[in-house]
Design an enzyme around this catalytic site. Structure first.
Site, PDB file in Angstrom:
ATOM      1  N   CYS A  93      66.440 -35.419   5.726  1.00 42.35           N
ATOM      2  CA  CYS A  93      66.881 -34.047   5.949  1.00 42.35           C
ATOM      3  C   CYS A  93      68.331 -33.949   5.489  1.00 42.35           C
ATOM      4  O   CYS A  93      69.198 -34.641   6.027  1.00 42.35           O
ATOM      5  CB  CYS A  93      66.773 -33.737   7.447  1.00 42.35           C
ATOM      6  SG  CYS A  93      67.449 -32.135   7.887  1.00 42.35           S
ATOM      7  N   CYS A 149      66.916 -29.579  -0.167  1.00 43.35           N
ATOM      8  CA  CYS A 149      66.273 -29.490   1.149  1.00 43.35           C
ATOM      9  C   CYS A 149      64.903 -30.112   0.944  1.00 43.35           C
ATOM     10  O   CYS A 149      64.194 -29.766  -0.021  1.00 43.35           O
ATOM     11  CB  CYS A 149      66.130 -28.047   1.597  1.00 43.35           C
ATOM     12  SG  CYS A 149      65.045 -27.881   3.047  1.00 43.35           S
TER      13      CYS A 149
HETATM   14  N1  DGL Z   1      64.227 -30.355   5.522  1.00 41.85           N
HETATM   15  C1  DGL Z   1      65.519 -30.170   6.015  1.00 41.85           C
HETATM   16  C2  DGL Z   1      66.598 -30.390   4.978  1.00 41.85           C
HETATM   17  O1  DGL Z   1      66.412 -31.155   4.072  1.00 41.85           O
HETATM   18  C3  DGL Z   1      65.856 -29.026   6.930  1.00 41.85           C
HETATM   19  C4  DGL Z   1      64.956 -27.890   7.149  1.00 41.85           C
HETATM   20  C5  DGL Z   1      65.337 -27.082   8.388  1.00 41.85           C
HETATM   21  O2  DGL Z   1      64.964 -27.510   9.484  1.00 41.85           O
HETATM   22  O3  DGL Z   1      66.027 -26.064   8.259  1.00 41.85           O
HETATM   23  O4  DGL Z   1      67.671 -29.846   5.060  1.00 41.85           O
END
Ligand code: DGL
Length: 285
Positions: A91, A204
């Site tokens: 993340c 993301c």
């Molecule tokens: N998948 C996550 C990222 O790479 C975050 C998504 C979220 O919970 O807003 O930032």
């Protein structure tokens, strides 16, 4: 009487059973799956646990303080339960802020994912790079430092969208986005760079899951930069390839019962997961 000062020849000769390395892939939601797929294909000899903090979702709109508190709270429960050999914080929103304090708190190695500005700058010919991330990631000082350090001669146009994260969550549960919805979510970036951008960073981990719906809006893009392969290489460098011939099922753990568990379970089933486990962790950080 047995002489305990001498090792028993039988046990000293026995080969200890090799432990299957445990790798936890941790995200707020389904973004972790975009990386897990590459890990499973490239390093099939590890036991994978996909942990989604769906009770704390979304991470991409949280402040640094709130996100740090939340990740530590979840890991205080998950780490003793799973005892991983390595944990991947899949993340960007979390990795750009919590990795140093996690490394201070645990001996377990952590691998993170941060916006891939450096490889993007190396690939871009036009010097115009698009970066799609969460609102939190585009605000982070960490991200801006990466741009100053690794892409000083590029124009990096960033767009943070919580809507795209929601779209990805729905897409893997079988609800595909419509063109209007995608257009609206991407318009701020399209307006700023659709002509010249040749490199687009998906910063993301949810976004590779909906890449097929993003691509048509950026016809000039030659290079789509995603982190999965780099993470797999990093995991291999720290843990090796794991046990050859291993066929352990990956396991999924959520922090609250999913509102649409059947649809999520169906998607996970296609990736080889068994039944999802729920370990309730209340939403307060
Ligand atoms: N998948 C996550 C990222 O790479 C975050 C998504 C979220 O919970 O807003 O930032």
């Amino acid at each position: 009487m047995t002489d305990i000062s001498q090792p028993n020849p039988d046990t000293s000769m026995a080969q200890p059973a090799e432990k299957v390395p445990r790798v936890v892939v941790f995200d707020s939601g389904v973004g972790g799956l975009s990386v897990l797929d590459a890990l499973q294909r490239q390093l099939p000899g590890h036991q994978y646990y996909f942990v989604s903090d769906n009770a704390g979702f979304p991470y991409g709109t949280r402040s640094e303080y709130s996100l740090t508190q939340r990740v530590h709270k979840v890991l205080r429960q998950i780490m003793p339960h799973l005892q991983p050999d390595l944990l991947v914080v899949v993340c960007n929103s979390a990795s750009t802020v919590v990795l140093p304090s996690l490394r201070e708190s645990y001996e377990t190695p952590f691998v993170g994912v941060v916006p891939a500005i450096k490889p993007a700058a190396a690939l871009s010919k036009t010097g115009v790079i698009g970066l799609l991330a969460t609102p939190a990631t585009v605000q982070r000082e960490y991200t801006h430092r990466l741009v100053r350090e690794f892409a000083p001669n590029c124009r990096v146009e960033m767009h943070g969208s919580g809507e795209l994260v929601e779209i990805a969550e729905r897409a893997i549960r079988g609800v595909a986005p419509g063109p209007m919805q995608m257009q609206q979510a991407l318009q701020p970036l399209i307006d700023r760079c659709s002509e010249e951008v040749d490199t687009l960073v998906l910063a993301c981990t949810h976004f590779p899951l909906i890449k097929q719906w993003i691509e048509p809006y950026f016809p000039s893009v030659q290079h789509w930069v995603e982190p999965a392969d780099a993470i797999a290489r990093r995991v291999e460098s720290l843990l090796g390839k794991g046990q050859p011939g291993l066929t352990e099922q990956p396991r999924a753990i959520l922090t609250q019962a999913d509102g649409d568990l059947d649809a999520l379970q169906a998607y996970l089933g296609k990736l080889g997961f068994g039944p999802v486990e729920v370990r309730e962790i209340d939403a307060a950080h």
